[in-house]
Design an enzyme around this catalytic site. Structure first.
Site, PDB file in Angstrom:
ATOM      1  N   ARG A 118      31.604   7.352  11.695  1.00  0.00           N
ATOM      2  CA  ARG A 118      31.272   5.541  11.251  1.00  0.00           C
ATOM      3  C   ARG A 118      32.591   5.427  11.884  1.00  0.00           C
ATOM      4  NH1 ARG A 118      30.990   3.390   5.561  1.00  0.00           N
ATOM      5  NH2 ARG A 118      31.308   1.564   5.938  1.00  0.00           N
ATOM      6  N   ASN A 171      38.578   7.614  -1.449  1.00  0.00           N
ATOM      7  CA  ASN A 171      36.926   7.408  -1.438  1.00  0.00           C
ATOM      8  C   ASN A 171      36.938   7.002   0.100  1.00  0.00           C
ATOM      9  OD1 ASN A 171      37.114   4.617  -1.543  1.00  0.00           O
ATOM     10  ND2 ASN A 171      36.082   3.682  -3.027  1.00  0.00           N
ATOM     11  N   TYR A 172      37.718   7.261   1.120  1.00  0.00           N
ATOM     12  CA  TYR A 172      37.649   6.387   2.221  1.00  0.00           C
ATOM     13  C   TYR A 172      38.723   6.551   2.942  1.00  0.00           C
ATOM     14  CZ  TYR A 172      32.106   4.900   1.115  1.00  0.00           C
ATOM     15  OH  TYR A 172      31.093   4.151   1.747  1.00  0.00           O
ATOM     16  N   GLY A 247      41.714  -1.224  -3.272  1.00  0.00           N
ATOM     17  CA  GLY A 247      42.264  -0.236  -4.437  1.00  0.00           C
ATOM     18  C   GLY A 247      41.535  -0.575  -5.693  1.00  0.00           C
ATOM     19  N   GLY A 248      42.719  -0.704  -6.727  1.00  0.00           N
ATOM     20  CA  GLY A 248      42.147  -1.312  -7.666  1.00  0.00           C
ATOM     21  C   GLY A 248      43.034  -1.672  -8.001  1.00  0.00           C
ATOM     22  N   ASP A 249      43.592  -1.948  -8.953  1.00  0.00           N
ATOM     23  CA  ASP A 249      44.682  -3.559 -10.214  1.00  0.00           C
ATOM     24  C   ASP A 249      46.277  -3.030  -9.408  1.00  0.00           C
ATOM     25  OD1 ASP A 249      42.741  -3.704 -11.576  1.00  0.00           O
ATOM     26  OD2 ASP A 249      43.436  -2.804 -13.390  1.00  0.00           O
ATOM     27  N   THR A 250      46.544  -1.835  -8.607  1.00  0.00           N
ATOM     28  CA  THR A 250      47.399  -1.627  -7.993  1.00  0.00           C
ATOM     29  C   THR A 250      47.745  -3.381  -6.753  1.00  0.00           C
ATOM     30  OG1 THR A 250      47.048  -0.141  -8.249  1.00  0.00           O
ATOM     31  CG2 THR A 250      48.719  -0.480  -6.871  1.00  0.00           C
ATOM     32  N   GLU A 266      40.857  -5.519  -0.615  1.00  0.00           N
ATOM     33  CA  GLU A 266      39.846  -5.061  -1.665  1.00  0.00           C
ATOM     34  C   GLU A 266      40.270  -4.592  -2.238  1.00  0.00           C
ATOM     35  OE1 GLU A 266      36.129  -3.078  -2.029  1.00  0.00           O
ATOM     36  OE2 GLU A 266      36.622  -2.485   0.228  1.00  0.00           O
ATOM     37  N   CYS A 300      33.347   0.757  -4.238  1.00  0.00           N
ATOM     38  CA  CYS A 300      33.426  -0.026  -4.517  1.00  0.00           C
ATOM     39  C   CYS A 300      32.651  -1.102  -4.545  1.00  0.00           C
ATOM     40  CB  CYS A 300      34.662  -1.227  -3.601  1.00  0.00           C
ATOM     41  SG  CYS A 300      36.156  -0.531  -3.882  1.00  0.00           S
ATOM     42  N   GLU A 393      34.932  -0.983 -14.630  1.00  0.00           N
ATOM     43  CA  GLU A 393      34.588  -0.069 -13.664  1.00  0.00           C
ATOM     44  C   GLU A 393      33.994   1.145 -13.677  1.00  0.00           C
ATOM     45  OE1 GLU A 393      35.005  -0.894  -8.805  1.00  0.00           O
ATOM     46  OE2 GLU A 393      36.838  -1.195 -10.136  1.00  0.00           O
ATOM     47  N   ARG A 453      29.229  -2.065   1.610  1.00  0.00           N
ATOM     48  CA  ARG A 453      30.007  -2.603   2.764  1.00  0.00           C
ATOM     49  C   ARG A 453      29.850  -3.326   4.698  1.00  0.00           C
ATOM     50  NH1 ARG A 453      34.714   0.220   5.769  1.00  0.00           N
ATOM     51  NH2 ARG A 453      33.494   1.860   4.589  1.00  0.00           N
TER      52      ARG A 453
HETATM   53  O1  G3P Z   1      35.254   1.128  -1.869  1.00  0.00           O
HETATM   54  C1  G3P Z   1      35.488   1.120  -0.923  1.00  0.00           C
HETATM   55  C2  G3P Z   1      34.495   0.396  -0.307  1.00  0.00           C
HETATM   56  O2  G3P Z   1      34.658  -0.613   1.105  1.00  0.00           O
HETATM   57  C3  G3P Z   1      32.745   0.242  -0.354  1.00  0.00           C
HETATM   58  O3  G3P Z   1      32.392   0.908   0.875  1.00  0.00           O
HETATM   59  O4  G3P Z   1      30.414   1.299   3.110  1.00  0.00           O
HETATM   60  O5  G3P Z   1      30.377   2.622   0.474  1.00  0.00           O
HETATM   61  O6  G3P Z   1      29.910  -0.349   1.192  1.00  0.00           O
HETATM   62  P1  G3P Z   1      31.019   1.267   1.432  1.00  0.00           P
END
Ligand code: G3P
Length: 498
Positions: A118, A171-172, A247-250, A266, A300, A393, A453
């Site tokens: 991807r 996570n990505y 990311g998160g709160d940061t 985001e 997310c 979350e 996303r």
């Molecule tokens: O957690 C990151 C967010 O952008 C999720 O992406 O492709 O899993 O919907 P996706």
């Protein structure tokens, strides 16, 4: 693996110690210090990366500033050509990169490969989109504004911002890095990447693919290390012209500290899945499984709360329960559906939410089970608004169900969240769906599908604490540019000549 392949120059010793990337070279930090990356499955050190110093960050940013100046003058088609080359190299080396994702972030084996492929597709699409949208400008004439003659012609084009700082999440670590890197580069910016600790080695491999493609020295850098040493230093650095963070709160803290520069943020979500009486319950159940439990809920855009009409709640819960029972649980190498969550502290946090709900009377549809970082999938029925899990979350494979009695109640719960990323509605009534979508304070609403996303050229944005700006390939390219105007002033009204 890295040591025996095209990636050999990144790595130094066993257990593998990875170098950082600066001025087109792989280097060891002068700090002599390393950061350990713990395998979430074995909970043992898998890799080590360099703990870079502030001096090394300064050098990287200086090199990025210099390289950007000539890159901005490089023809668009040449920038695109290099990006296509990097995309092909990335896809060619998907197996070793995916292996890092499996070991560092416990991403299931097939999903890890999908992430890399991807990412290659995203880079190529970005190159194509960039040559088109950056190849166009605007031409304006002055006499459309009251009091003006046609004495001014205005030409506008898009110019780069300078040095873009990209901070992707665990996570990505590959895909959400290239979703920042590729738009920045096609638009003529240079890039400094600060990968997450868990996922840093996959990101370094991805950066090496750009290195092999032959981008100019200093244009792309990757700095690893401790947030406490280089985090604020990077985000507050005067040489940085734009920050793209996921990311998160940061992210909220970064937004407050960053200077007067464009920000793309985001920062998570509490995406609601609203199911009406006329919704297709089989479709909803399938999407709850995909949306709530893929990558063990660590997305997310995961479904993070189910808002189901009381009259159909028992049926829906039974359907979801039956599907949860079929989820496989175990190591990412076996391509299990549910794999260990990224860190022990994440697992502890998830457990805290589950125990709070239990103590306040939620119904557990499965037995709660945990071994190390591995948490078995859990559906919590009869969750009420006084439970933390109704709002927070989990970023894990635990999913609350709130039973509701009206559409207004569903919208009220969704909008009462601090987050506003996405949401979804299951109904056969398109008119109702549109009205609910309009009422929901989220960046995106999906009708009859789980939040997501992709496809990666769609606009992607969060409201409230979910973020700033809009992403997706086209929006990211535009966000990483500024408008430049050149006005030609004519001595007399041009039409007077004829
Ligand atoms: O957690 C990151 C967010 O952008 C999720 O992406 O492709 O899993 O919907 P996706």
């Amino acid at each position: 693996m890295a040591g025996t392949s095209v990636f050999a120059e990144l790595v130094d010793e066993a257990p593998p110690v990875f170098k950082f990337y600066s001025a087109g070279e792989w280097k060891k930090s002068t700090s002599g210090k390393l950061v350990s990356i713990i395998n979430p499955t074995t909970r043992k050190t898998q890799y080590k990366v360099q703990a870079c110093t502030q001096e090394e960050v300064n050098k990287i940013i200086e090199a990025a500033k210099t390289a950007q100046k000539s890159w901005a003058k490089t023809p668009l088609w040449k920038r695109a050509e290099l990006l296509h080359k990097a995309a092909a190299i990335l896809k060619e080396h998907r197996a070793p990169i995916a292996e890092c994702l499996v070991k560092e972030i416990a991403k299931p084996a097939k999903d890890a490969v999908t992430e890399v492929v991807r990412s290659g597709d995203l880079v190529s699409y970005c190159a194509e989109e960039g040559v088109r949208i950056l190849g166009e400008g605007k031409f304006l004439v002055s006499d459309s504004f009251p009091g003006n003659e046609r004495t001014k012609y205005c030409l506008t084009s898009k110019i780069p911002l300078g040095v873009v700082l990209a901070i992707p999440p665990f996570n990505y670590p590959v895909n959400l890095a290239v979703s920042k890197i590729a738009p920045a580069l096609i638009a003529g910016n240079s890039i400094v990447l600060k990968p997450p600790t868990q996922g840093a080695v996959a990101a370094l491999h991805m950066v090496h693919c750009f290195h092999l493609a032959g981008f100019p020295k200093g244009l792309i850098s990757c700095v690893t290390g401790k947030g406490s040493e280089i985090g604020d230093f990077l985000t507050m650095h005067p040489g940085v012209s734009c920050i793209s963070f996921t990311g998160g709160d940061t992210g909220i803290a970064i937004s407050k500290k960053a200077g007067m520069i464009p920000l793309q943020m985001e920062l998570g979500g509490k995406d609601a899945c609203i199911i009406l009486e006329d919704g297709d319950l089989d479709l909803a159940a399938a999407n709850i499984i995909k949306g709530g439990f893929s990558y063990s809920g660590q997305r997310c855009t995961a479904v993070k709360v189910i808002l189901i009409m009381e009259s159909v709640a028992d049926t829906l819960v039974e359907k979801v329960k039956a599907k949860v029972a079929k989820l496989t649980v175990g190591p990412p190498e076996d391509d299990c559906d549910i794999t260990p969550v990224v860190t022990e502290s994440s697992a502890n946090f998830i457990e805290g939410l589950v125990m709070d709900a239990k103590q306040k009377g939620a119904t557990f549809c499965q037995e709660y089970k945990r071994e190390g970082n591995l948490i078995w999938p859990l559906l919590l029925d009869n969750v009420r608004p006084d439970m933390r899990i109704a709002w927070e979350e989990p970023f894990g494979p635990v999913l609350p169900v709130l039973r509701i009695n009206s559409i207004e109640e569903a919208i009220h719960h969704s909008n009462a969240s601090n987050f506003g990323l996405q949401g979804c509605i299951f109904t056969r009534d398109i008119n109702k769906a549109i009205l609910i979508s309009d009422a929901m304070e989220t960046g995106t609403v999906q009708i009859n599908s789980a939040p997501a996303r992709g496809p990666d050229h769609f606009p992607f944005q969060g409201l409230k604490d979910s973020g700033i700006g809009s992403q997706g390939i086209t929006n990211s390219i535009n966000m990483m540019t500024k408008i430049k105007s050149t006005v030609i002033n004519l001595p007399t009204p041009s039409y007077a000549m004829g």
